[in-house]
Structures are given as structure tokens and as C-alpha cells.
Design an enzyme around this catalytic site. Structure first.
Site, PDB file in Angstrom:
ATOM      1  N   GLY A   1       0.858  -1.214   0.091  1.00  5.39           N
ATOM      2  CA  GLY A   1       0.114   0.010   0.090  1.00  5.39           C
ATOM      3  C   GLY A   1       0.765   1.340  -0.022  1.00  5.39           C
ATOM      4  O   GLY A   1       0.179   2.506   0.450  1.00  5.39           O
ATOM      5  N   LYS A   2       2.130   1.331  -0.300  1.00 10.28           N
ATOM      6  CA  LYS A   2       2.879   2.320  -0.475  1.00 10.28           C
ATOM      7  C   LYS A   2       2.247   3.416  -1.488  1.00 10.28           C
ATOM      8  O   LYS A   2       2.450   4.588  -1.106  1.00 10.28           O
ATOM      9  CB  LYS A   2       4.304   2.057  -0.779  1.00 10.28           C
ATOM     10  CG  LYS A   2       5.225   1.097   0.198  1.00 10.28           C
ATOM     11  CD  LYS A   2       6.465   0.992  -0.322  1.00 10.28           C
ATOM     12  CE  LYS A   2       6.779   0.349  -1.315  1.00 10.28           C
ATOM     13  NZ  LYS A   2       6.081  -1.339  -1.340  1.00 10.28           N
ATOM     14  N   THR A   3       2.144   2.818  -2.743  1.00  5.94           N
ATOM     15  CA  THR A   3       1.652   3.700  -3.734  1.00  5.94           C
ATOM     16  C   THR A   3       0.260   4.377  -3.239  1.00  5.94           C
ATOM     17  O   THR A   3      -0.141   5.690  -3.430  1.00  5.94           O
ATOM     18  CB  THR A   3       1.484   3.015  -5.143  1.00  5.94           C
ATOM     19  OG1 THR A   3       2.579   2.556  -5.473  1.00  5.94           O
ATOM     20  CG2 THR A   3       0.939   3.868  -6.092  1.00  5.94           C
TER      21      THR A   3
ATOM     22  N   LYS B   1       9.016   8.311  -7.547  1.00  6.18           N
ATOM     23  CA  LYS B   1       9.286   6.804  -7.748  1.00  6.18           C
ATOM     24  C   LYS B   1      10.469   6.320  -8.210  1.00  6.18           C
ATOM     25  O   LYS B   1      10.449   6.268  -9.557  1.00  6.18           O
ATOM     26  CB  LYS B   1       8.192   6.160  -8.161  1.00  6.18           C
ATOM     27  CG  LYS B   1       8.327   4.684  -8.319  1.00  6.18           C
ATOM     28  CD  LYS B   1       7.740   3.623  -7.213  1.00  6.18           C
ATOM     29  CE  LYS B   1       8.201   2.068  -7.433  1.00  6.18           C
ATOM     30  NZ  LYS B   1       7.575   1.503  -6.356  1.00  6.18           N
TER      31      LYS B   1
ATOM     32  N   SER C   1      10.159  -1.276 -11.065  1.00  2.00           N
ATOM     33  CA  SER C   1      10.276  -2.489 -11.686  1.00  2.00           C
ATOM     34  C   SER C   1       8.814  -3.038 -12.133  1.00  2.00           C
ATOM     35  O   SER C   1       7.676  -2.294 -11.797  1.00  2.00           O
ATOM     36  CB  SER C   1      11.157  -3.666 -10.959  1.00  2.00           C
ATOM     37  OG  SER C   1      10.655  -3.922  -9.959  1.00  2.00           O
TER      38      SER C   1
ATOM     39  N   GLU D   1       8.788   7.437  -3.005  1.00  2.00           N
ATOM     40  CA  GLU D   1       8.180   5.863  -2.851  1.00  2.00           C
ATOM     41  C   GLU D   1       9.522   4.928  -3.097  1.00  2.00           C
ATOM     42  O   GLU D   1       9.841   4.937  -4.172  1.00  2.00           O
ATOM     43  CB  GLU D   1       7.195   5.545  -3.509  1.00  2.00           C
ATOM     44  CG  GLU D   1       6.535   4.245  -3.252  1.00  2.00           C
ATOM     45  CD  GLU D   1       5.258   3.679  -4.151  1.00  2.00           C
ATOM     46  OE1 GLU D   1       4.655   4.517  -4.610  1.00  2.00           O
ATOM     47  OE2 GLU D   1       5.359   2.435  -4.290  1.00  2.00           O
TER      48      GLU D   1
ATOM     49  N   ASN E   1      -2.592  -0.245   7.103  1.00  2.00           N
ATOM     50  CA  ASN E   1      -3.212  -0.649   5.659  1.00  2.00           C
ATOM     51  C   ASN E   1      -3.910  -2.095   5.872  1.00  2.00           C
ATOM     52  O   ASN E   1      -3.674  -3.036   6.007  1.00  2.00           O
ATOM     53  CB  ASN E   1      -2.268  -0.550   4.542  1.00  2.00           C
ATOM     54  CG  ASN E   1      -3.372  -0.611   3.240  1.00  2.00           C
ATOM     55  OD1 ASN E   1      -4.334  -0.379   3.400  1.00  2.00           O
ATOM     56  ND2 ASN E   1      -2.682  -0.746   2.062  1.00  2.00           N
ATOM     57  N   GLN E   2      -5.230  -1.662   5.911  1.00  2.00           N
ATOM     58  CA  GLN E   2      -6.329  -3.011   5.737  1.00  2.00           C
ATOM     59  C   GLN E   2      -6.187  -3.541   4.395  1.00  2.00           C
ATOM     60  O   GLN E   2      -7.021  -3.135   3.564  1.00  2.00           O
ATOM     61  CB  GLN E   2      -7.637  -2.740   6.040  1.00  2.00           C
ATOM     62  CG  GLN E   2      -8.017  -2.364   7.694  1.00  2.00           C
ATOM     63  CD  GLN E   2      -9.174  -2.007   8.064  1.00  2.00           C
ATOM     64  OE1 GLN E   2      -9.788  -1.411   7.428  1.00  2.00           O
ATOM     65  NE2 GLN E   2      -9.740  -2.350   9.105  1.00  2.00           N
TER      66      GLN E   2
ATOM     67  N   PRO F   1      -8.515   2.084   5.442  1.00  2.00           N
ATOM     68  CA  PRO F   1      -9.592   1.018   5.212  1.00  2.00           C
ATOM     69  C   PRO F   1      -9.497   0.290   4.239  1.00  2.00           C
ATOM     70  O   PRO F   1      -8.758   0.659   2.966  1.00  2.00           O
ATOM     71  CB  PRO F   1     -10.672   1.598   5.223  1.00  2.00           C
ATOM     72  CG  PRO F   1     -10.534   2.918   4.913  1.00  2.00           C
ATOM     73  CD  PRO F   1      -9.115   3.450   5.163  1.00  2.00           C
TER      74      PRO F   1
HETATM   75  N1  LIG Z   1      -6.657  -0.524   1.527  1.00  2.00           N
HETATM   76  C1  LIG Z   1      -6.783  -1.162   0.498  1.00  2.00           C
HETATM   77  N2  LIG Z   1      -8.037  -1.391  -0.097  1.00  2.00           N
HETATM   78  C2  LIG Z   1      -7.978  -2.232  -1.324  1.00  2.00           C
HETATM   79  N3  LIG Z   1      -6.987  -2.415  -1.850  1.00  2.00           N
HETATM   80  C3  LIG Z   1      -5.860  -2.085  -1.611  1.00  2.00           C
HETATM   81  C4  LIG Z   1      -5.628  -1.212  -0.309  1.00  2.00           C
HETATM   82  N4  LIG Z   1      -4.415  -1.107  -0.130  1.00  2.00           N
HETATM   83  C5  LIG Z   1      -3.632  -1.685  -1.219  1.00  2.00           C
HETATM   84  N5  LIG Z   1      -4.442  -2.015  -2.039  1.00  2.00           N
HETATM   85  C6  LIG Z   1      -4.289  -2.639  -3.410  1.00  2.00           C
HETATM   86  O1  LIG Z   1      -3.079  -3.741  -3.396  1.00  2.00           O
HETATM   87  C7  LIG Z   1      -2.154  -3.378  -4.447  1.00  2.00           C
HETATM   88  C8  LIG Z   1      -1.081  -3.014  -3.935  1.00  2.00           C
HETATM   89  O2  LIG Z   1      -1.023  -1.743  -3.330  1.00  2.00           O
HETATM   90  P1  LIG Z   1       0.109  -0.778  -3.776  1.00  2.00           P
HETATM   91  O3  LIG Z   1       0.193  -0.676  -5.303  1.00  2.00           O
HETATM   92  O4  LIG Z   1      -0.164   0.715  -3.065  1.00  2.00           O
HETATM   93  O5  LIG Z   1       1.381  -1.530  -3.031  1.00  2.00           O
HETATM   94  P2  LIG Z   1       2.800  -1.154  -3.041  1.00  2.00           P
HETATM   95  O6  LIG Z   1       3.535  -1.365  -1.733  1.00  2.00           O
HETATM   96  O7  LIG Z   1       3.065   0.463  -3.722  1.00  2.00           O
HETATM   97  O8  LIG Z   1       3.499  -2.060  -3.822  1.00  2.00           O
HETATM   98  P3  LIG Z   1       4.980  -1.869  -4.960  1.00  2.00           P
HETATM   99  O9  LIG Z   1       6.101  -2.735  -3.938  1.00  2.00           O
HETATM  100  O10 LIG Z   1       4.754  -2.984  -6.093  1.00  2.00           O
HETATM  101  O11 LIG Z   1       5.142  -0.521  -5.182  1.00  2.00           O
HETATM  102  C9  LIG Z   1      -2.982  -2.336  -5.536  1.00  2.00           C
HETATM  103  O12 LIG Z   1      -3.586  -2.913  -6.459  1.00  2.00           O
HETATM  104  C10 LIG Z   1      -3.943  -1.713  -4.373  1.00  2.00           C
HETATM  105  O13 LIG Z   1      -4.999  -0.718  -5.010  1.00  2.00           O
HETATM  106 MG   LIG Z   2       4.069   1.027  -5.282  1.00  2.00          MG
END
Ligand SMILES: Nc1ncnc2c1ncn2[C@@H]1O[C@H](COP(=O)(O)OP(=O)(O)OP(=O)(O)O)[C@@H](O)[C@H]1O
Ligand SMILES: [Mg+2]
Length: 241
Positions: free
Chosen positions: A14-16, A37, A41, A114, A174-175, A205
């Protein structure tokens, strides 16, 4: 100028989403904020060019366009950056990333950088994301799962950051799953704060894509400790005036 480095306990944590929502919030507050960012990759090839999925997410969440300055390395293989770079015949260096951070910090009031995956993710044979954070010198926002298994990952990540004397602004829980784990989540929050002595900024949420796209960030962050992020931003703006 001010900024934060958004890292996580894992990839897909959920970082993005967190970065996009914080950018949206500060844009609505009238702050000139920019997402960066450095290493993406798993980029998608569209009409012979590589598109960074995280940048697309920032643009979808904020409904703004940020352009090519958002990324320094865009790599096609969906793997750890060091391997994706090696497959693409590229070598990831910290220098151009640090130069871009400097440039963007000078150009904007607030910069959100990020990472990729978690802290001990290799960028090349020598340097990891943790080394990059160390050199970027921005306080960290750590994104972690709210539910089962998070105490171990979150505390270990905080330990790694503290070992390098890296400032941690706070943790976002993050849920990541729709399963209701309210009692566990409540206790995770309490135990993580107790063990790490780092504030939990807030809880995200679980949301559907439609909810994410139409989210009222002011409402979402109403119960968040936004002062952790805002005090620094305001004091920097005041110092610049
Ligand atoms: N609270 C949430 N509710 C629903 N979906 C979520 C939630 N948090 C994250 N997601 C979904 O999970 C996936 C991964 O989230 P995100 O891209 O934010 O992760 P990340 O940590 O940025 O990953 P990366 O390491 O690839 O950059 C995405 O499809 C995002 O929409
Ligand atoms: Mg990301």
C-alpha cells in the site's frame, strides 16, 4: 524543502496508495507536492514505451498529471530492482536518484519519495533501499499491514531504520484484505506503538477501486495524526518566507 520517504514492510503493501492519497490531501491544502518513484520494476509496455504503474496510480488517485520526472529507472521485469535492471541491461546508481531528489526538493514545497518493496531490497550488488533512504535524508513513513503478522514485520523494519539513525515520522497501517480483524488490528496498533515508540499516523480501510478513486481525503484523514506530517511542512513553508 521538506519531504518524506514512503517505505513498506513488503511489496504490494500500500505504499503507492498511501503516497497518492497524501499527495491528493496536500494538493487540496494548496501545497505544491510532488511524488517521486525512483525505481519502478514491472513496468507495462504500451505502444513501444514502458509505463510505470505506480505513476499511473498517483495520477488516477490525484487526477493530476506528473510527467516523466516521477521516475528515474523504469524496468520491465516484475522483480527486485537489481534483477530487473540486470535483465534489462541497466545498472542502477544512487547518484542520479540523489540528484533528482535534490532537484525536485528545490522545485516543490513537499516531495514524497516511494521506495520499492521493503527496506532490504537490493538496487544493485551493493546498495539496498535502506542505503538509499540513508542518503536521501528524509524522514520515513512506514506502510504496514494492519492485520495478522504485522507486529513482527513492522518492528523489524523499525529496528533496521533505527540502527541507521533514520528519522521515522510514523507508521500507516493498511487494511490490505476485506476480512474483518478488528480485535487483532486494534491490538496490533497498540503493540506496535508500545514496542517501537513510533506513532501510528493512521489506518487505511480496505476499499474498492471506485471508493479509492472518489475518496474524500479530508474525511479519510480526519482521525489521522496529520500534525506529524503537517507541522514539518508548515514550519518549512514559514522558514522559506
Ligand atoms: N486499503 C486497500 N484497499 C483495497 N486495495 C488496496 C488497499 N491497499 C492496497 N490495495 C491494493 O493492493 C495493491 C498493492 O498496493 P500498492 O500498489 O499501493 O502497493 P505498493 O506497496 O506500492 O507495491 P510496490 O512494492 O509494487 O510498489 C494495489 O492494487 C492496491 O490498489
Ligand atoms: Mg508502489
Amino acid at each position: 524543502m521538506k519531504g518524506f520517504f514512503i517505505t513498506g514492510t513488503d511489496t504490494e503493501i500500500g505504499k503507492t496508495l498511501t503516497t497518492g492519497l497524501i499527495v491528493k490531501y496536500f494538493l487540496e491544502e494548496g501545497i505544491d507536492v510532488f511524488p517521486y518513484k525512483p525505481v519502478q520494476s514491472g513496468a507495462i509496455r504500451k505502444n513501444d514505451r514502458l509505463v510505470a504503474p505506480d505513476m499511473e496510480s498517483y495520477e488516477r488517485i490525484t487526477k493530476c498529471t506528473f510527467g516523466e520526472e516521477v521516475n528515474t529507472y523504469v524496468l520491465e521485469t516484475p522483480s527486485s530492482p537489481h534483477l530487473a535492471a540486470s535483465i534489462d541491461g541497466v545498472s542502477i546508481e544512487l547518484k542520479p536518484i540523489l540528484e533528482q531528489v535534490k532537484k525536485l526538493r528545490n522545485a516543490h514545497e513537499l516531495l514524497l519519495v516511494e521506495g520499492a518493496g521493503g527496506l532490504i531490497v537490493p538496487l544493485n550488488e551493493e546498495a539496498t533501499i535502506l542505503d538509499l533512504i540513508d542518503q536521501v535524508s528524509l524522514p520515513v513513513i512506514l506502510v504496514a499491514r494492519a492485520g495478522l503478522g504485522t507486529i513482527n514485520h513492522t518492528v523489524l523494519s523499525v529496528m533496521a531504520l533505527k540502527q541507521r539513525n533514520i528519522q521515522i515520522a510514523g507508521i500507516v497501517l493498511n487494511q490490505t484484505s476485506p476480512d474483518e480483524m478488528l480485535e487483532i488490528e486494534k491490538d496490533n496498533k497498540r503493540m506496535i506503538e508500545r514496542i517501537t515508540e513510533v506513532p501510528i499516523i493512521g489506518m487505511l480501510p480496505f476499499m474498492t477501486q471506485d471508493t479509492m478513486d472518489e475518496l474524500n481525503v479530508k474525511d479519510l484523514f480526519k482521525n489521522w495524526k496529520m500534525e506529524v506530517l503537517k507541522e514539518d511542512v508548515q514550519s518549512e513553508s514559514a522558514a522559506a518566507n
